[in-house]
Design an enzyme around this catalytic site. Structure first.
Site, PDB file in Angstrom:
ATOM      1  CG  HIS A 152      47.478 -13.153 -83.651  1.00 40.84           C
ATOM      2  ND1 HIS A 152      47.174 -12.056 -84.429  1.00 40.84           N
ATOM      3  CD2 HIS A 152      48.689 -12.892 -83.084  1.00 40.84           C
ATOM      4  CE1 HIS A 152      48.163 -11.173 -84.342  1.00 40.84           C
ATOM      5  NE2 HIS A 152      49.089 -11.653 -83.524  1.00 40.84           N
ATOM      6  CG  ASP A 205      42.650 -12.301 -88.658  1.00 42.34           C
ATOM      7  OD1 ASP A 205      42.280 -12.038 -87.503  1.00 42.34           O
ATOM      8  OD2 ASP A 205      43.846 -12.402 -88.982  1.00 42.34           O
TER       9      ASP A 205
END
Length: 376
Positions: free
Chosen positions: A126, A156
């Protein structure tokens, strides 16, 4: 109409950076068709701002007919992007070779954390992991404390979805000259590293001791301070003329604060300035410093930011279907970006997308009956 009006992009729906990339492109006018997977749970989820401005079709990509639909959509598309682990779309029959065989001008974007190759390519991860490996996370946090995740903004979104959007537009521009598409390998670890480029050249102004540097809160003139009402303000008075104004308006001893760039004194001066800022509320400090060259701004929550006079005047935030959200950015003088509609439910546009792709009503009904496609 936005600057990307006339371009068509296929989005194989995912999470995080992929939807953000789709939002960036569709905000600029591109027709982005989102391919959602059959998942009844999706229909009970809140509508995601990141999914605004584009149509949705539900396709079962595990069926040959579903794969064929995507390949037919590729024939009239300028780009396709996906956010699966390396090799997944190849196993589905939707890898670059298959898609580009239908359209040699197609730009094929791939969004991953670690990249398409390398020892970690197939591992899960992540944002926090990607920015950790890229050298970003280590630099963020208070002196003597642990690294602090900056939400998932860097991996992200900035180093991921925005990087992919940039790569796709570059690829589309190049294809307009060469007539040939190519594969864009956008990795969040690469994008996060790129965002750190400036710090590799800062020399003595940047060390690996977090919370002690010029721009990480170590300097008394670049950081945040708590105010009397428990809120915060931000100060970024780096240049000498701005620093002098900070000293003047905060009413501290100019002799004590004379050696601005002597890092040996930063910690003590930060404590003194912190005590000063606690003598007034955030709004009172805004009356003193906001709009001046101190380089000052209140620290606002996401609920407060849309109501600030500057943001209201520029329409930095807009209300779409009752949801306050950021407006498209950047702004163009002639080709206005806009939000034409809020997020669609998965499958809300299935039949319309099939019709536009040349499927007859009979073909669409047959695909529905076989559960290859679904509607909202």
């Amino acid at each position: 109409m936005g600057p990307l009006t006339g371009f068509r992009v296929i989005e194989l729906a995912g999470i995080g950076p992929g939807p953000f990339c789709g939002m960036m492109l569709s905000d600029m006018g591109a027709e982005v068709i989102r391919i959602d997977r059959p998942d009844p749970a999706q229909r009970s989820r809140p509508r995601d701002v990141l999914a605004r401005n584009r149509r949705s079709i539900i396709i079962d990509l595990k069926t040959p007919e579903g794969v064929d639909i995507v390949l037919r959509l590729c024939e009239s598309a300028d780009a396709l992007f996906e956010g699966f682990r390396p090799g997944v779309t190849e196993r589905l029959g939707l890898g670059p070779n298959e898609c580009m065989a239908r359209n040699e001008r197609l730009v094929y974007g791939r969004m991953t954390g670690w990249g398409q190759d390398g020892p970690l390519a197939l591992a899960a991860g992540h944002d926090i992991n990607y920015i950790g490996l890229a050298g970003v996370l280590h630099a963020i946090g208070e002196k003597g404390g642990s690294p602090v995740p900056p939400l998932n903004l860097i991996g992200d979104f900035g180093g991921g979805g925005m990087l992919l959007a940039f790569g796709l537009v570059c690829g589309i521009l190049e294809a307009s000259r060469s007539g040939k598409g190519q594969v864009i390998d956008a990795a969040m670890v690469d994008g996060s590293a790129a965002l750190m480029a400036a710090f590799f050249s800062m020399g003595k102004h940047f060390t690996d001791r977090r919370g002690t540097n010029l721009l990480d809160g170590g300097a008394h003139f670049y950081g945040t301070y708590e105010t009397r009402d428990g809120k915060h303000v931000s100060v970024g008075a780096i240049e000498p003329q701005f620093y002098s104004l900070l000293v003047e308006k905060s009413d501290v001893d100019p002799d004590r604060f004379a050696r601005q760039m002597d890092a040996r004194g930063w910690e003590g001066l930060k404590e003194e300035l912190g005590a000063v800022f606690k003598t007034r509320t955030r709004d009172e400090w805004c009356e003193v410093m906001e709009g001046t060259d101190v380089c000052f701004a209140p620290v606002l929550s996401i609920f407060e930011a849309p109501e600030h006079p500057h943001n209201r005047d520029r329409a930095t935030f807009v209300d779409v279907d009752g949801v306050v959200q950021p407006a498209p950015a950047p702004r163009f003088s002639r080709t206005d970006a806009e939000i034409s509609h809020g997020p669609r439910m998965p499958g809300e546009d299935t039949l319309a997308v099939l019709r536009d792709a040349g499927f007859s009503d009979g073909e669409a009904r047959a695909l529905q009956e076989k559960h290859v496609v679904s509607t909202a």
